[in-house]
Design a protein around this motif. Sequence first.
Motif, PDB file in Angstrom:
ATOM      1  N   GLN A 184       0.204   8.998   3.360  1.00 46.89           N
ATOM      2  CA  GLN A 184       0.713   7.775   4.000  1.00 46.89           C
ATOM      3  C   GLN A 184       0.014   7.562   5.344  1.00 46.89           C
ATOM      4  O   GLN A 184      -0.226   8.521   6.085  1.00 46.89           O
ATOM      5  CB  GLN A 184       2.227   7.874   4.231  1.00 46.89           C
TER       6      GLN A 184
ATOM      7  N   LEU B  84      11.975  13.397   5.855  1.00 45.98           N
ATOM      8  CA  LEU B  84      13.090  13.381   6.803  1.00 45.98           C
ATOM      9  C   LEU B  84      14.178  14.371   6.376  1.00 45.98           C
ATOM     10  O   LEU B  84      14.804  15.028   7.201  1.00 45.98           O
ATOM     11  CB  LEU B  84      13.688  11.976   6.896  1.00 45.98           C
TER      12      LEU B  84
ATOM     13  N   ASP C  90       4.750  12.312   0.315  1.00 45.23           N
ATOM     14  CA  ASP C  90       4.447  10.933   0.679  1.00 45.23           C
ATOM     15  C   ASP C  90       5.688  10.053   0.773  1.00 45.23           C
ATOM     16  O   ASP C  90       5.590   8.885   1.145  1.00 45.23           O
ATOM     17  CB  ASP C  90       3.485  10.312  -0.342  1.00 45.23           C
ATOM     18  N   LEU C  91       6.837  10.595   0.398  1.00 46.51           N
ATOM     19  CA  LEU C  91       8.077   9.827   0.541  1.00 46.51           C
ATOM     20  C   LEU C  91       8.697  10.214   1.875  1.00 46.51           C
ATOM     21  O   LEU C  91       9.135  11.359   2.055  1.00 46.51           O
ATOM     22  CB  LEU C  91       9.049  10.128  -0.600  1.00 46.51           C
ATOM     23  N   LEU C  92       8.720   9.280   2.804  1.00 46.30           N
ATOM     24  CA  LEU C  92       9.165   9.616   4.154  1.00 46.30           C
ATOM     25  C   LEU C  92      10.637  10.021   4.185  1.00 46.30           C
ATOM     26  O   LEU C  92      11.055  10.838   5.008  1.00 46.30           O
ATOM     27  CB  LEU C  92       8.877   8.456   5.119  1.00 46.30           C
ATOM     28  N   SER C  93      11.415   9.458   3.276  1.00 39.56           N
ATOM     29  CA  SER C  93      12.829   9.837   3.200  1.00 39.56           C
ATOM     30  C   SER C  93      12.968  11.311   2.824  1.00 39.56           C
ATOM     31  O   SER C  93      13.834  12.029   3.326  1.00 39.56           O
ATOM     32  CB  SER C  93      13.551   8.957   2.177  1.00 39.56           C
TER      33      SER C  93
ATOM     34  N   ILE D  87       2.850  -3.002   4.293  1.00 40.81           N
ATOM     35  CA  ILE D  87       4.048  -3.809   4.077  1.00 40.81           C
ATOM     36  C   ILE D  87       4.114  -4.974   5.075  1.00 40.81           C
ATOM     37  O   ILE D  87       4.545  -6.077   4.722  1.00 40.81           O
ATOM     38  CB  ILE D  87       5.329  -2.947   4.116  1.00 40.81           C
TER      39      ILE D  87
ATOM     40  N   GLU E 151      15.585   5.214  -5.372  1.00 44.60           N
ATOM     41  CA  GLU E 151      14.725   6.308  -4.936  1.00 44.60           C
ATOM     42  C   GLU E 151      13.251   6.027  -5.147  1.00 44.60           C
ATOM     43  O   GLU E 151      12.393   6.697  -4.585  1.00 44.60           O
ATOM     44  CB  GLU E 151      15.118   7.598  -5.661  1.00 44.60           C
TER      45      GLU E 151
ATOM     46  N   LEU F 133      13.159   2.166   1.992  1.00 39.72           N
ATOM     47  CA  LEU F 133      13.852   3.284   2.637  1.00 39.72           C
ATOM     48  C   LEU F 133      13.390   4.628   2.081  1.00 39.72           C
ATOM     49  O   LEU F 133      13.237   5.597   2.818  1.00 39.72           O
ATOM     50  CB  LEU F 133      15.364   3.129   2.502  1.00 39.72           C
ATOM     51  N   ALA F 134      13.152   4.677   0.779  1.00 35.10           N
ATOM     52  CA  ALA F 134      12.684   5.934   0.196  1.00 35.10           C
ATOM     53  C   ALA F 134      11.263   6.229   0.662  1.00 35.10           C
ATOM     54  O   ALA F 134      10.960   7.340   1.080  1.00 35.10           O
ATOM     55  CB  ALA F 134      12.738   5.868  -1.322  1.00 35.10           C
ATOM     56  N   ASN F 135      10.405   5.219   0.608  1.00 37.03           N
ATOM     57  CA  ASN F 135       8.990   5.474   0.876  1.00 37.03           C
ATOM     58  C   ASN F 135       8.655   5.540   2.354  1.00 37.03           C
ATOM     59  O   ASN F 135       7.792   6.307   2.759  1.00 37.03           O
ATOM     60  CB  ASN F 135       8.125   4.401   0.212  1.00 37.03           C
ATOM     61  N   LEU F 136       9.315   4.715   3.147  1.00 40.96           N
ATOM     62  CA  LEU F 136       8.985   4.677   4.580  1.00 40.96           C
ATOM     63  C   LEU F 136      10.087   5.251   5.460  1.00 40.96           C
ATOM     64  O   LEU F 136       9.976   5.220   6.683  1.00 40.96           O
ATOM     65  CB  LEU F 136       8.650   3.247   5.001  1.00 40.96           C
ATOM     66  N   GLY F 137      11.157   5.725   4.861  1.00 38.72           N
ATOM     67  CA  GLY F 137      12.197   6.422   5.615  1.00 38.72           C
ATOM     68  C   GLY F 137      13.178   5.499   6.307  1.00 38.72           C
ATOM     69  O   GLY F 137      14.370   5.761   6.347  1.00 38.72           O
ATOM     70  N   PHE F 138      12.664   4.437   6.872  1.00 35.75           N
ATOM     71  CA  PHE F 138      13.513   3.454   7.551  1.00 35.75           C
ATOM     72  C   PHE F 138      12.727   2.147   7.634  1.00 35.75           C
ATOM     73  O   PHE F 138      11.512   2.132   7.381  1.00 35.75           O
ATOM     74  CB  PHE F 138      13.905   3.940   8.951  1.00 35.75           C
ATOM     75  N   ILE F 139      13.406   1.067   7.994  1.00 38.15           N
ATOM     76  CA  ILE F 139      12.731  -0.226   8.083  1.00 38.15           C
ATOM     77  C   ILE F 139      11.974  -0.291   9.416  1.00 38.15           C
ATOM     78  O   ILE F 139      12.574  -0.120  10.475  1.00 38.15           O
ATOM     79  CB  ILE F 139      13.757  -1.373   7.965  1.00 38.15           C
ATOM     80  N   PRO F 140      10.648  -0.496   9.365  1.00 31.67           N
ATOM     81  CA  PRO F 140       9.873  -0.522  10.607  1.00 31.67           C
ATOM     82  C   PRO F 140      10.437  -1.569  11.578  1.00 31.67           C
ATOM     83  O   PRO F 140      10.810  -2.660  11.152  1.00 31.67           O
ATOM     84  CB  PRO F 140       8.466  -0.919  10.144  1.00 31.67           C
TER      85      PRO F 140
ATOM     86  N   ARG G 184       0.819  -1.213   0.000  1.00 33.43           N
ATOM     87  CA  ARG G 184       0.000   0.000   0.000  1.00 33.43           C
ATOM     88  C   ARG G 184       0.854   1.265   0.000  1.00 33.43           C
ATOM     89  O   ARG G 184       0.490   2.287  -0.577  1.00 33.43           O
ATOM     90  CB  ARG G 184      -0.875  -0.039   1.259  1.00 33.43           C
ATOM     91  N   GLU G 185       2.023   1.175   0.644  1.00 30.38           N
ATOM     92  CA  GLU G 185       2.919   2.341   0.689  1.00 30.38           C
ATOM     93  C   GLU G 185       3.763   2.450  -0.579  1.00 30.38           C
ATOM     94  O   GLU G 185       4.693   3.250  -0.649  1.00 30.38           O
ATOM     95  CB  GLU G 185       3.843   2.242   1.906  1.00 30.38           C
TER      96      GLU G 185
ATOM     97  N   ASN H  11       5.244   4.423  10.461  1.00 32.46           N
ATOM     98  CA  ASN H  11       6.504   5.159  10.365  1.00 32.46           C
ATOM     99  C   ASN H  11       6.296   6.679  10.300  1.00 32.46           C
ATOM    100  O   ASN H  11       7.215   7.437  10.611  1.00 32.46           O
ATOM    101  CB  ASN H  11       7.298   4.710   9.126  1.00 32.46           C
TER     102      ASN H  11
END
Lengths: 247, 111
Positions: free
Chosen positions: B51, B38, B32-35, A143, A165, A170-177, A80-81, B55
């Motif tokens: 989103q 950040l 919508d891109l968390l990176s 996810i 990218e 990492l791009a979409n959620l910033g870090f691994i949950p 979904r993300e 996270n």
Amino acid sequence: MKPGLSDIKEFRADMHIHTCLSPCADLEMSPKNIVREAKRKGLDIIGICDHNSAENFPAVEKNAFQEGIKVIGGMEITSREEVHVLGLFGNERDLFNAQAAVYSKLKGINDEEKYGIQVVVNENDEVLDFNNKLLIGATEMAIEEVVDLIHKYNGIAIAAHVDREGFSILANLGFIPDGLPLDALEITDPSKRDKINGTKDFVFITSSDAHFLDDIGKRYTCFLMKEITFEEIRKCLYKENGREVII
Amino acid sequence: MKIRDIVKILDLQVISGDDLLEKEVTGGYTGDLLSDVLAHARKGNIWITSQIHQNIIAVASSKELSGIIIVNLRKPEEETLKRAEEEKIPVISSSLLAFEITGKLYETGIK
């Protein structure tokens, strides 16, 4: 080599290859062409991972069997993300049960003009059907649900191209949950593996993500294991008894 | 401007953090891109996103954002709301799309 591990051998694997079923892949990505190219590149194992579908796996496997190449059936599932996750499965039953579960969470109809055609073929590269689902779309699963689904059918869950990218965790959620039970991460540029924050506890593989024949085997992972089976690959990812993954 | 003012002016629905609306909003960020958030959002920003994954709370917390507006009536995951309470991040829902809500916020003077 560690004592008692003399029966461990090195196998080359490109675990992320698309076929002509993926709308974004070249039509030349037919079962016979893929297997011929994999043979030419010296691969022992290939993974077939089309977007949200596995319908061309049987046709590739039939060709590869004759060439002595092992094919692992899988899917590149979109959460979904809009994060891509590779799900690899040990047998056809698990693979197609997982595919049915993915299909139930995938909405939309493909627009061939805009996104490309989605060709289902047989082992002789003959067209059987055109898949009309929106395979390029995102499923309605978070996810966490995607990883659970893969594990429910005894599969291996690998976050795809984490260093890219687009469509990466990492791009979409910033870090691994925290606590997300991924079995490995796929990286496009192995030289960067130590530069990605928060991933040191993960095993990395690298693969081509080939959409064109030339790209097959461009990147591959070496599995140090006893023999070519799905369970041996799983053991490699968990470094059991001296098995290793080298990228 | 405080979050409370924004909620009132734009008629938004507070999903979590009724008691956190006195936070000052220093500007906004849409993405919508968390990176990307950040990397570019600034302290005190209100964040407009579609989103709904948990996270987003960690991102808002670590960047010290004033709150999150989830657009298009998307429902945050349960875990997201749980973490929002823990981290004291107000989560607000809007039926508007990201473009519309961003435009309206800009009109109210949040830049």
